[in-house]
Enzyme design. Structure first.
Site, PDB file in Angstrom:
ATOM      1  CE1 TYR A  57      77.206  32.722  35.834  1.00 57.99           C
ATOM      2  CE2 TYR A  57      79.349  32.083  34.969  1.00 57.99           C
ATOM      3  CZ  TYR A  57      78.011  32.348  34.764  1.00 57.99           C
ATOM      4  OH  TYR A  57      77.471  32.231  33.504  1.00 57.99           O
TER       5      TYR A  57
ATOM      6  CE  LYS B 114      75.836  29.462  34.894  1.00 58.01           C
ATOM      7  NZ  LYS B 114      74.517  29.201  34.287  1.00 58.01           N
TER       8      LYS B 114
HETATM    9  P1  NAD Z   1      70.963  37.457  30.356  1.00 59.99           P
HETATM   10  O1  NAD Z   1      71.187  38.133  31.675  1.00 59.99           O
HETATM   11  O2  NAD Z   1      71.218  38.238  29.141  1.00 59.99           O
HETATM   12  O3  NAD Z   1      69.496  36.848  30.331  1.00 59.99           O
HETATM   13  C1  NAD Z   1      69.069  36.040  31.417  1.00 59.99           C
HETATM   14  C2  NAD Z   1      67.566  35.961  31.457  1.00 59.99           C
HETATM   15  O4  NAD Z   1      67.231  35.167  32.607  1.00 59.99           O
HETATM   16  C3  NAD Z   1      66.878  37.327  31.631  1.00 59.99           C
HETATM   17  O5  NAD Z   1      65.796  37.421  30.727  1.00 59.99           O
HETATM   18  C4  NAD Z   1      66.414  37.312  33.085  1.00 59.99           C
HETATM   19  O6  NAD Z   1      65.211  38.051  33.297  1.00 59.99           O
HETATM   20  C5  NAD Z   1      66.190  35.823  33.312  1.00 59.99           C
HETATM   21  N1  NAD Z   1      66.259  35.469  34.726  1.00 59.99           N
HETATM   22  C6  NAD Z   1      67.183  35.846  35.643  1.00 59.99           C
HETATM   23  N2  NAD Z   1      66.858  35.356  36.845  1.00 59.99           N
HETATM   24  C7  NAD Z   1      65.706  34.657  36.692  1.00 59.99           C
HETATM   25  C8  NAD Z   1      64.880  33.930  37.572  1.00 59.99           C
HETATM   26  N3  NAD Z   1      65.148  33.830  38.881  1.00 59.99           N
HETATM   27  N4  NAD Z   1      63.785  33.319  37.073  1.00 59.99           N
HETATM   28  C9  NAD Z   1      63.488  33.417  35.753  1.00 59.99           C
HETATM   29  N5  NAD Z   1      64.221  34.113  34.872  1.00 59.99           N
HETATM   30  C10 NAD Z   1      65.321  34.725  35.342  1.00 59.99           C
HETATM   31  O7  NAD Z   1      71.886  36.142  30.373  1.00 59.99           O
HETATM   32  P2  NAD Z   1      72.548  35.336  29.157  1.00 59.99           P
HETATM   33  O8  NAD Z   1      73.894  35.889  28.928  1.00 59.99           O
HETATM   34  O9  NAD Z   1      71.597  35.199  28.027  1.00 59.99           O
HETATM   35  O10 NAD Z   1      72.776  33.926  29.876  1.00 59.99           O
HETATM   36  C11 NAD Z   1      71.855  32.858  29.779  1.00 59.99           C
HETATM   37  C12 NAD Z   1      72.470  31.643  30.472  1.00 59.99           C
HETATM   38  O11 NAD Z   1      73.723  31.304  29.857  1.00 59.99           O
HETATM   39  C13 NAD Z   1      72.788  31.872  31.957  1.00 59.99           C
HETATM   40  O12 NAD Z   1      72.550  30.691  32.680  1.00 59.99           O
HETATM   41  C14 NAD Z   1      74.265  32.179  31.943  1.00 59.99           C
HETATM   42  O13 NAD Z   1      74.885  31.906  33.175  1.00 59.99           O
HETATM   43  C15 NAD Z   1      74.744  31.265  30.830  1.00 59.99           C
HETATM   44  N6  NAD Z   1      76.007  31.698  30.230  1.00 59.99           N
HETATM   45  C16 NAD Z   1      76.113  32.929  29.668  1.00 59.99           C
HETATM   46  C17 NAD Z   1      77.323  33.307  29.131  1.00 59.99           C
HETATM   47  C18 NAD Z   1      77.523  34.646  28.498  1.00 59.99           C
HETATM   48  O14 NAD Z   1      78.690  34.985  28.219  1.00 59.99           O
HETATM   49  N7  NAD Z   1      76.495  35.432  28.236  1.00 59.99           N
HETATM   50  C19 NAD Z   1      78.412  32.429  29.151  1.00 59.99           C
HETATM   51  C20 NAD Z   1      78.259  31.177  29.734  1.00 59.99           C
HETATM   52  C21 NAD Z   1      77.042  30.812  30.270  1.00 59.99           C
END
Ligand code: NAD
Length: 255
Positions: free
Chosen positions: A155, A159
């Site tokens: 990860y 990132k």
């Molecule tokens: P989540 O898992 O709650 O939602 C992710 C969404 O992406 C889901 O709807 C899933 O179906 C979709 N997805 C996954 N793989 C896919 C693919 N191959 N093609 C299309 N859609 C796909 O995640 P989140 O927490 O809302 O995170 C969103 C983004 O923010 C991600 O890139 C994550 O790495 C980043 N992020 C999240 C956090 C956190 O703490 N939640 C922190 C830093 C960064």
């Protein structure tokens, strides 16, 4: 008048979490929103929520790792809206593993969604935005794209890659005079299905959640809207002098 009125915005991974909150906020701020995700039922529910509130939205099925899906999604957007102004490359997956415990298959799976997906999304967005006078691309990195974590080898790498790829794309678009801005967002831990799933895998869920909270000097986790507000800022003309920048929204995690 909304902050992105009349613009057409694509959000990947928009069926839940940060992507869903972003799609809803972009719609409230006047954008026509393309909800793209693997999960069709949840994605269509987001579209219904937007249209019931008087907005315009379209669901497109999309696996961000599949180039053919991108071609079909872009064709659907062109047919429905005729242009693309905002692209939020949000879809991502979390995988916990150190350098010693991560298999090559898991490493590749993470890079495929988090890095190939952002590359393809940026590439196809640039192609769609160029003929219509520019646009704004926002790529979801993380605090894990800024600092190391011994338990998140794949990860971290993905990132960090998003962070520097964003700068490369931003400089290219600026030098070509495309009027396309490309910026990255770096959230701290946000209470979404991704992080809920992560804590559920541990035997003591409350302790696991508290451990994450303790990493943030503000004393709590973030909410999806905390990130959506930053994304809408980068999508709108309020940030028109920003490109290749990193917007950190992390409750003080990296301070
Ligand atoms: P989540 O898992 O709650 O939602 C992710 C969404 O992406 C889901 O709807 C899933 O179906 C979709 N997805 C996954 N793989 C896919 C693919 N191959 N093609 C299309 N859609 C796909 O995640 P989140 O927490 O809302 O995170 C969103 C983004 O923010 C991600 O890139 C994550 O790495 C980043 N992020 C999240 C956090 C956190 O703490 N939640 C922190 C830093 C960064």
């Amino acid at each position: 008048m909304g902050r992105v009125s009349g613009k057409v915005a694509l959000v990947t991974g928009a069926s839940c979490g940060i992507g869903r909150a972003t799609a809803l906020l972009l719609a409230r701020e006047g954008a026509k929103v393309v909800v793209a995700d693997l999960k069709a039922d949840e994605g269509r529910a987001v579209v219904s929520e937007i249209t019931q509130a008087g907005g315009e939205a379209l669901f497109v099925p999309l696996n961000v790792t599949a180039e053919d899906d991108w071609k079909q999604a872009m064709a659907a957007i062109a047919a429905k809206f005729g242009r693309l102004d905002i692209a939020v490359n949000n879809a991502g997956i979390l995988y916990a593993g150190s350098v010693e415990t991560t298999s090559l298959a898991d490493w590749r799976r993470v890079q495929s969604v988090n890095l190939d997906g952002v590359f393809l999304g940026t590439r196809y967005a640039v192609e769609a935005m160029k003929p219509h006078g520019g646009g704004s691309i926002i790529n979801l990195s993380s605090i894990e794209g800024l600092v190391g974590d011994p338990t998140l080898a794949a990860y971290n790498a993905s990132k960090g890659g998003v962070r520097l790829f964003t700068k490369s794309a931003a400089l290219h678009c600026a030098k070509q005079g495309y009027r396309i801005r490309v910026n990255s967002i770096h959230p701290g831990y946000i209470w979404t299905p991704m992080v809920q799933g992560f804590t559920q895998e541990t035997p003591d869920q409350a302790a696991a959640r508290q451990k994450l909270i303790d990493l943030h000097p503000l004393g709590h986790l973030g909410e999806p809207d905390d990130i959506a507000y930053g994304i809408v800022f980068l999508a709108s003309d309020e940030s028109k002098f920003m490109t290749g920048s990193e917007l950190v929204i992390d409750g003080g995690y990296t301070a």
